[in-house]
Design an enzyme around this catalytic site. Structure first.
Site, PDB file in Angstrom:
ATOM      1  N   GLY A 141      64.527   0.022  83.292  1.00  0.00           N
ATOM      2  CA  GLY A 141      64.763  -1.298  83.758  1.00  0.00           C
ATOM      3  C   GLY A 141      66.034  -2.022  83.339  1.00  0.00           C
ATOM      4  O   GLY A 141      66.992  -1.535  83.287  1.00  0.00           O
ATOM      5  N   CYS A 142      66.163  -3.307  83.555  1.00  0.00           N
ATOM      6  CA  CYS A 142      67.233  -4.129  83.415  1.00  0.00           C
ATOM      7  C   CYS A 142      67.999  -4.119  82.059  1.00  0.00           C
ATOM      8  O   CYS A 142      69.123  -4.256  82.128  1.00  0.00           O
ATOM      9  CB  CYS A 142      66.942  -5.663  83.772  1.00  0.00           C
ATOM     10  N   ASN A 143      67.237  -3.713  81.067  1.00  0.00           N
ATOM     11  CA  ASN A 143      68.086  -3.690  79.641  1.00  0.00           C
ATOM     12  C   ASN A 143      68.684  -2.352  79.613  1.00  0.00           C
ATOM     13  O   ASN A 143      69.469  -2.181  78.682  1.00  0.00           O
ATOM     14  CB  ASN A 143      66.916  -3.757  78.758  1.00  0.00           C
TER      15      ASN A 143
END
Length: 360
Positions: A141-143
């Site tokens: 995901g975004c991390n």
């Protein structure tokens, strides 16, 4: 704070790329024929003006056709290769480096699953050495951009003088579901397609090399996963729609904001620093509410998050590579001075906060 072992690794260049087609939020509402005032409000009050997307072809009625999961996966691969290649080429050109010099490539993506992954496909596309080491970080995901950067800086530190590249390739339009619900509309109002790449290198002494001149050293990382909010952000199979679908809990900004202070302070305490010592903040453009929650909890000014906000405005949430677009704008601004400290911060499923400490 987790310190980097081996020679000191530096970010030596950055490059970004987006698909050629872009749309304002108003245009997207018109293209998809959205009239629900609640959904329109979500789009028009997002802090986003324009996003680059690869939209599906139109059906006989003029509206975008519903794509199958197989078609979405092909879009992920085809568009991802195009923007991933452009981002890496731009990065290497800024470094005045040849693709043959890349000794390690790490690719990050969460918008589709392919085997072999983008690392193998891009080695072939770019003509990188066949002995190039590689790693694919998929589904985090975004991390994930900072998770991958930790792996790349670690590799570079253990292989002084060799060039490593980390590339985020996110085709978020290959992860959309259009069913008219508020759940999917929040996601559809936020994410955009984009790729970003950074070159990382360390010389034998861990000091500034010729190529690393001006590039920040990555001093260490700090992470936090909030397992009690593990379902707050997820990308899983929607049986009714017969495709993968992303879910964002409305409480995400508050969960992330509440844990930002502890994570950053742990990062800084490992280097004997305070937040007031940080001159530059490079945050993930996760959405206006997320950015505001982090800013308030860390005591940051709007000036501190100016690049984060303008990336959100111009591109939407680019998932794992968004923070690198903000980093590129900071580098181009020309305000960084030798000795300045900076903090990178990404947030994503888990729920997770990742941070890195930089020094120019």
């Amino acid at each position: 704070m987790t310190r980097i072992s081996g020679s000191l690794s530096r970010i030596t260049a950055v490059g970004t790329a987006v698909p050629s087609a872009s749309y304002t939020q108003e245009e997207l509402l018109g293209i998809f024929g959205v009239t629900d005032p609640r959904i329109r409000s979500v789009f028009l009050n997002s802090g986003i003006q324009r996003r680059h997307l690869t939209l599906p072809p139109r059906d006989p009625d003029g509206f975008p056709r519903t794509e199958t999961q197989a078609e979405l996966l092909r879009k992920h691969t085809t568009s991802g290769l195009a923007i991933g290649r452009e981002a890496i080429e731009t990065c290497l050109k800024r470094l005045n480096a040849d693709p043959a010099e890349v000794a390690f490539l790490c690719c990050v993506s969460s918008t589709g699953f392919i085997t072999p992954g983008f690392s193998a496909l891009l080695i072939k596309e770019l003509g990188l050495p066949p002995e190039c080491g590689r790693l694919d970080v998929v589904g985090m995901g975004c991390n994930a951009g900072l998770n991958a950067l930790a792996a790349v800086t670690g590799w570079a530190g253990a292989h002084p003088g060799q060039l490593a590249v980390m590339a985020s390739v996110e085709v978020c339009s290959a992860a959309y579901v259009f069913d008219g619900t508020m759940r999917t509309s929040v996601v559809n109002s936020l994410f955009g397609d984009g790729a970003a790449a950074v070159a990382v290198a360390a010389d034998a002494a861990g000091e500034r090399g010729e190529r690393a001149h001006g590039g920040p050293a990555v001093l260490g990382y700090a992470s936090r996963i909030m397992t009690d909010a593990i379902d707050a952000m997820r990308y899983d199979w929607d049986e009714e729609q017969e495709r993968f679908s992303f879910f964002l809990d409305p409480e995400v900004p508050y969960v992330v904001g509440a844990h930002a202070e502890e994570t950053v302070d742990r990062l800084l305490s490992g280097a004997g620093l305070r937040r007031s010592d940080i001159a530059h903040w490079v945050l993930h453009s996760g959405g206006r509410k997320v950015i505001d929650a982090v800013r308030v909890n860390l005591g940051l000014t709007r000036h501190d998050v100016r690049h984060t906000m303008t990336v959100l405005r111009d591109y939407g949430n680019l998932s794992s590579g968004a923070f690198l677009s903000s980093f590129q704008r900071l580098c181009e601004e020309g305000t960084v001075r030798p000795g300045d400290f900076g903090v990178m911060m990404t947030m994503g499923p888990g729920s997770t906060i990742e941070t890195a400490l930089l020094r120019w």
